[in-house]
Write an enzyme that holds these catalytic residues in place. Structure first.
Site, PDB file in Angstrom:
ATOM      1  N   CYS A  50       0.761  -1.369  -0.001  1.00 33.63           N
ATOM      2  CA  CYS A  50      -0.115  -0.125  -0.030  1.00 33.63           C
ATOM      3  C   CYS A  50       0.841   1.146  -0.040  1.00 33.63           C
ATOM      4  CB  CYS A  50      -1.070   0.007   1.172  1.00 33.63           C
ATOM      5  SG  CYS A  50      -2.339   0.788   0.873  1.00 33.63           S
ATOM      6  N   HIS A  67      -3.460  -5.091   0.643  1.00 35.59           N
ATOM      7  CA  HIS A  67      -2.957  -5.608   1.642  1.00 35.59           C
ATOM      8  C   HIS A  67      -3.074  -7.102   1.727  1.00 35.59           C
ATOM      9  CE1 HIS A  67      -2.403  -1.745   4.143  1.00 35.59           C
ATOM     10  NE2 HIS A  67      -3.242  -1.512   3.320  1.00 35.59           N
ATOM     11  N   GLU A 103      -1.468  -9.045   3.660  1.00 33.72           N
ATOM     12  CA  GLU A 103      -1.204  -9.834   5.076  1.00 33.72           C
ATOM     13  C   GLU A 103      -3.043 -10.006   5.536  1.00 33.72           C
ATOM     14  OE1 GLU A 103      -0.970  -6.720   4.007  1.00 33.72           O
ATOM     15  OE2 GLU A 103      -1.375  -5.328   5.911  1.00 33.72           O
TER      16      GLU A 103
HETATM   17  N1  GLN Z   1      -1.849   6.714   2.755  1.00 35.12           N
HETATM   18  C1  GLN Z   1      -2.085   5.853   1.814  1.00 35.12           C
HETATM   19  C2  GLN Z   1      -3.458   6.267   1.174  1.00 35.12           C
HETATM   20  O1  GLN Z   1      -4.409   6.703   1.636  1.00 35.12           O
HETATM   21  C3  GLN Z   1      -1.891   4.744   1.859  1.00 35.12           C
HETATM   22  C4  GLN Z   1      -2.812   3.883   2.980  1.00 35.12           C
HETATM   23  C5  GLN Z   1      -2.062   2.665   3.478  1.00 35.12           C
HETATM   24  O2  GLN Z   1      -0.990   2.279   3.368  1.00 35.12           O
HETATM   25  N2  GLN Z   1      -3.251   1.836   3.972  1.00 35.12           N
HETATM   26  O3  GLN Z   1      -3.732   5.843  -0.046  1.00 35.12           O
END
Ligand code: GLN
Length: 532
Positions: A380, A506, A508
């Site tokens: 992410c 994600h 995970e």
């Molecule tokens: N801050 C970034 C966004 O809002 C990444 C978010 C994250 O890593 N879950 O897109």
């Protein structure tokens, strides 16, 4: 008739109520019962999505996009189920739904009170889980500690629920601490007595007491707890500290907890297969190979913020007959010239996160991994940093950035989608939950997943900016995963590298003990091949 097991906690927090609840789930599932889970959180936030990770730890995202308590992650991993927004309820949700009904006029002029309106609403959430999931047993964990003001309506609700559903359909389990005091050379039962006392004051008599303890529970301690807490001696269960949380179900099984619960709830054994779980736990405990991986993040002093990542590494380590030794590196400390700190690692991971702090350190970590051939996984925000790094240092787009960190960047390689720009509210408005991703098979990801279509969970606002796709591709970045409906970039890779993958989603959240996540598994495999 669905049976309900209520798990409460006493003395202090962090005794592992979530793991205990999840473990009871593992055990009942191993006997062939369909189990569902419900976590009550007594705070007023509607969900933990708006909370700082330092306050709350990880926000676990379900398949259907609910931002939930991290215990739901344990439940999914231990019981091997996919949970939903209705498997976690906060005081905030309960109150807002009661207030909404009041505004609609549903209560026909009555005065709205904690009892019965809030307590009824709490009970309706318990019933909803049974209606939706159709389980044999629902395990309900009541967050907080007995004695907290905020927990009271929840405890009152479960007390009433027992009255309605009867003893044979409900069970109360209370987890407490039995501290060992070295100077006295004794286990102390007084805190347990007090906390059970508080429970009984509000009309709840626990059926079982789980005693969290550092050393084996003595017969004397067991007897005392039984006598003072009004619980049969055989139902005073030892919950001894373990190094590996996945051992907890095995320990409880040894104490005969499964049989005892089944007897109390009149559940008939359908099968018995804890063997696979036991084999897997032994595999984790006896793994010989070690691999050193650095996590370069922002909340490294609060490991709970990365709970699912840590667990995914346990699963991936076992799949590779090894153990992953994680080292936590504060991104802000990777200043210019300090990158060498990363040289001794066999793999580097940059996890998700929010906000500007530490971003440049993470970008330096990505660069170091890319230039030195260190296996790399970006998740992410880690994918955003990888894109920015590649744009700046390989594609020569000076000042490239995400508009999250620099709204005036000349090269917004990561940006908000137009629809996200219009959103003002912070709660529940990110791109959340599971989305489809099409994968190019000739890639690290394709080799890991071994299938062209996957579904993974999201939690973010910002996206790879498609205007830069061609420029970055020409410079050597490979785009190997796409969300077809909106043509969004989901996975990027650098092919001239031992293993470099960064994902918008994600991974995970989808890793399970006996079903490790393919990307974590292959990342660890690649890391093992790198000389330390
Ligand atoms: N801050 C970034 C966004 O809002 C990444 C978010 C994250 O890593 N879950 O897109």
């Amino acid at each position: 008739m669905t049976k309900y097991i209520f798990v409460t906690g006493g003395v202090l927090s962090s005794l592992g109520k979530g793991i205990a609840s999840a473990s009871i789930g593992t055990l009942l599932k191993s006997r062939g019962f369909k189990v569902s889970m419900l976590k009550f959180d007594p705070y007023i936030n509607v969900d933990p999505g708006t909370m700082n990770p330092y306050q709350h730890g990880e926000v676990f995202v379900t398949k259907d996009g609910a931002e939930t308590d991290l215990d739901l992650g344990h439940y999914e991993r231990f019981v091997c189920v996919n949970l939903s927004y209705y498997n976690n309820a906060t005081a905030g949700q309960i109150y807002s739904s009661v207030i909404e009904k009041e505004r609609r006029g549903d209560y026909l002029g009555r005065t709205i009170q904690v009892i019965p309106h809030i307590t009824d609403e709490i009970q309706s959430r318990m019933i909803e889980v049974a209606v939706r999931d159709r389980p044999d047993v629902v395990i309900v964990e009541v967050g907080g500690t007995v004695g907290d003001i905020e927990s009271l309506p929840f405890l009152e609700a479960i007390r009433q629920f027992r009255l309605k559903k009867g003893r044979e359909n409900t069970l109360f389990i209370h987890l407490t601490l039995v501290p060992y005091i070295p100077s006295a050379g004794e286990l102390k039962t007084k805190p347990t007595q007090h906390s059970v006392g508080r429970l009984r004051e509000i009309g709840i008599q626990p059926d079982f007491i789980l005693c969290r303890t550092q050393i084996p529970l003595t017969e004397e301690a067991r007897r005392k707890i039984s006598l003072f807490c009004n619980v049969e001696e055989e139902n005073v269960i030892q919950a001894i500290d373990v190094n590996n949380i996945y051992e907890v179900p095995l320990r409880f099984e040894k104490e005969g907890l499964t049989e005892k619960i089944m007897r109390r709830l009149n559940l008939k054994n359908r099968k018995e297969d804890l063997k696979d779980w036991e084999r897997w736990v032994n595999k984790v405990n006896s793994a010989k190979r070690r691999v050193k991986i650095a996590i370069v993040g922002k909340y490294v002093k609060m490991k709970d913020a990365y709970k699912s990542i840590i667990e995914a590494f346990t699963h991936a380590g076992a799949a590779n007959d090894g153990k992953v030794c994680l080292e936590w590196i504060e991104a802000e400390e990777i200043t210019e010239g300090a990158e060498d700190r990363l040289a001794s690692f066999q793999g580097i991971l940059v996890p998700g996160g929010f906000g500007l702090r530490g971003i440049e350190g993470k970008i330096r970590a990505v660069r170091f991994a890319r230039e030195n051939g260190i296996p790399f996984l970006g998740i992410c925000l880690g994918m955003h940093c990888s894109t920015i790094e590649f744009a700046r240092n390989v594609a020569n787009l000076r000042g490239a950035n995400s508009t999250e960190f620099d709204p005036d960047t000349p090269h917004p390689v990561i940006d908000l989608l137009p629809e996200q720009k219009e959103i003002k509210d912070k709660g529940g408005t990110m791109r959340l939950g599971e989305y489809e991703c099409r994968i190019e098979m000739d890639s690290f990801s394709g080799k890991a997943y071994k299938r062209p279509v996957i579904y993974e969970r999201h939690r973010h606002r910002y996206e790879f900016n498609n205007k830069y796709r061609e420029i970055l591709k020409k410079a050597g970045l490979k785009i190997v995963g796409i969300y077809p409906e909106k043509d969004l970039v989901e996975i990027i890779e650098i092919p001239e590298h031992p293993w470099f993958v960064a994902t918008q989603f994600h991974p995970e959240f989808n890793s399970k003990p006996q079903n490790p996540h393919p990307l974590f598994r292959d990342f660890v495999k690649a890391a093992m091949q790198k000389n330390p």
